[in-house]
Scaffold this active site. Structure first.
Site, short mmCIF file in Angstrom:
data_model
loop_
_atom_site.label_atom_id
_atom_site.label_comp_id
_atom_site.label_asym_id
_atom_site.label_seq_id
_atom_site.Cartn_x
_atom_site.Cartn_y
_atom_site.Cartn_z
CG ASP A 18 -1.59 1.28 1.48
OD1 ASP A 18 -2.35 1.71 0.59
OD2 ASP A 18 -1.38 1.88 2.55
CB THR A 68 1.95 1.32 3.78
OG1 THR A 68 0.63 1.04 4.24
CG2 THR A 68 2.82 0.07 3.90
NE ARG A 111 -4.91 7.74 5.35
CZ ARG A 111 -4.82 7.05 4.23
NH1 ARG A 111 -5.18 7.60 3.08
NH2 ARG A 111 -4.35 5.82 4.24
CB SER A 152 -1.86 3.11 -4.24
OG SER A 152 -2.35 4.28 -3.62
CG ASN A 153 -7.71 3.32 -2.34
OD1 ASN A 153 -8.07 2.32 -2.97
ND2 ASN A 153 -8.01 3.49 -1.07
CE LYS A 159 -5.34 -0.17 -1.46
NZ LYS A 159 -3.94 -0.26 -0.99
CB SER A 161 -1.65 -2.30 4.07
OG SER A 161 -2.35 -1.09 4.25
CG ASN A 165 -4.18 2.23 5.71
OD1 ASN A 165 -4.30 3.16 6.50
ND2 ASN A 165 -3.47 2.33 4.59
CG PHE A 176 -9.36 -0.35 5.25
CD1 PHE A 176 -9.56 -0.52 3.90
CD2 PHE A 176 -8.58 0.73 5.67
CE1 PHE A 176 -9.01 0.36 2.97
CE2 PHE A 176 -8.03 1.61 4.76
CZ PHE A 176 -8.24 1.43 3.39
CG ASP A 177 -5.03 -1.99 1.95
OD1 ASP A 177 -5.61 -2.71 1.12
OD2 ASP A 177 -4.04 -1.29 1.66
#
Length: 222
Positions: free
Chosen positions: A10, A14, A41, A116-117, A149, A173, A175, A177-178
């Protein structure tokens, strides 16, 4: 971990410190930089999830701008055109975390990718400005599948582009959730938990929990 043939990272939070923009925000909004960065964020992530659920995709640059506007509104900060442009431009020059360059160099024996987003232009700019273009074989953006994601369609991009089975990909990552999405998809998931935060209750346990990317090097080299 010996079965891992490729690593996918990510980007935001990250590899790159999203809060490294606090200095810029403080210059524009004295004393409010840290609070604004945190809200920005949070809104940014919320908007990716909401847009995915509504099936109303906009690229990450637009999502990031919308989140900035909403955050300034929440804090009653006047965001004129010049301030908005400066804050957005700062997102293209986020600082990598201190251990990133050395860790990526140590892991260069296998294919490395960013998934990545971020939009393609955002990713290319932030990676280039950090001097990391040569570290990655692939810069993969969810913009190709028009959803964010943790959608399985986003993680499938890595399998498709890298030509590696999902069970042989290590996903990294900060995150949760990721990490949860990647684990549910079938990747070997590595949670970079720099702050020592508790795990989220999503019915998923990462394959490894790390304090930094340096720990990842130690794990894969052991």
């Amino acid at each position: 971990m010996k079965s891992i043939q490729a690593l996918v990272f990510d980007a935001y939070g990250t590899v790159f410190d999203v809060h490294s923009i606090v200095t810029v925000l403080d210059r524009r909004f004295p004393g409010k930089g840290t609070e604004l960065s945190k809200i920005w964020r949070t809104k940014q992530l919320e908007y990716t999830w909401l847009r995915s659920l509504m099936d109303r995709y906009e690229d990450f640059w637009k999502v990031t701008e919308s989140a900035l506007i909403a955050s300034c509104n929440a804090l009653k900060l006047a965001l004129d055109g010049a301030a908005r442009a400066e804050c957005m431009e700062a997102y293209l020059s986020l600082a990598p975390f201190p251990e990133v360059k050395e860790s990526l160099s140590a892991l260069s024996g296998m294919p490395l990718a960013i998934l990545s987003n971020g939009s393609p232009k955002m990713l290319e700019a932030v990676v280039k400005n950090a001097g990391l273009l040569s570290a990655f074989s692939y810069l993969l953006s969810v913009d190709e599948v028009k959803t964010y994601k943790p959608s399985a369609a986003a993680y499938q991009l890595a399998v498709k582009k890298m030509g590696v089975e999902k069970g042989a990909i290590g996903f990294v990552s900060s995150n949760f959730f990721d990490v949860a999405g990647a684990k549910a998809y079938g990747f070997k998931s590595h949670w970079v938990n720099r702050s020592g935060a508790p795990a989220e209750e999503l019915g998923v346990t990462p394959d490894a929990t790390l304090r930094s990317l340096s720990d990842l090097v130690g794990l894969l080299k052991s």
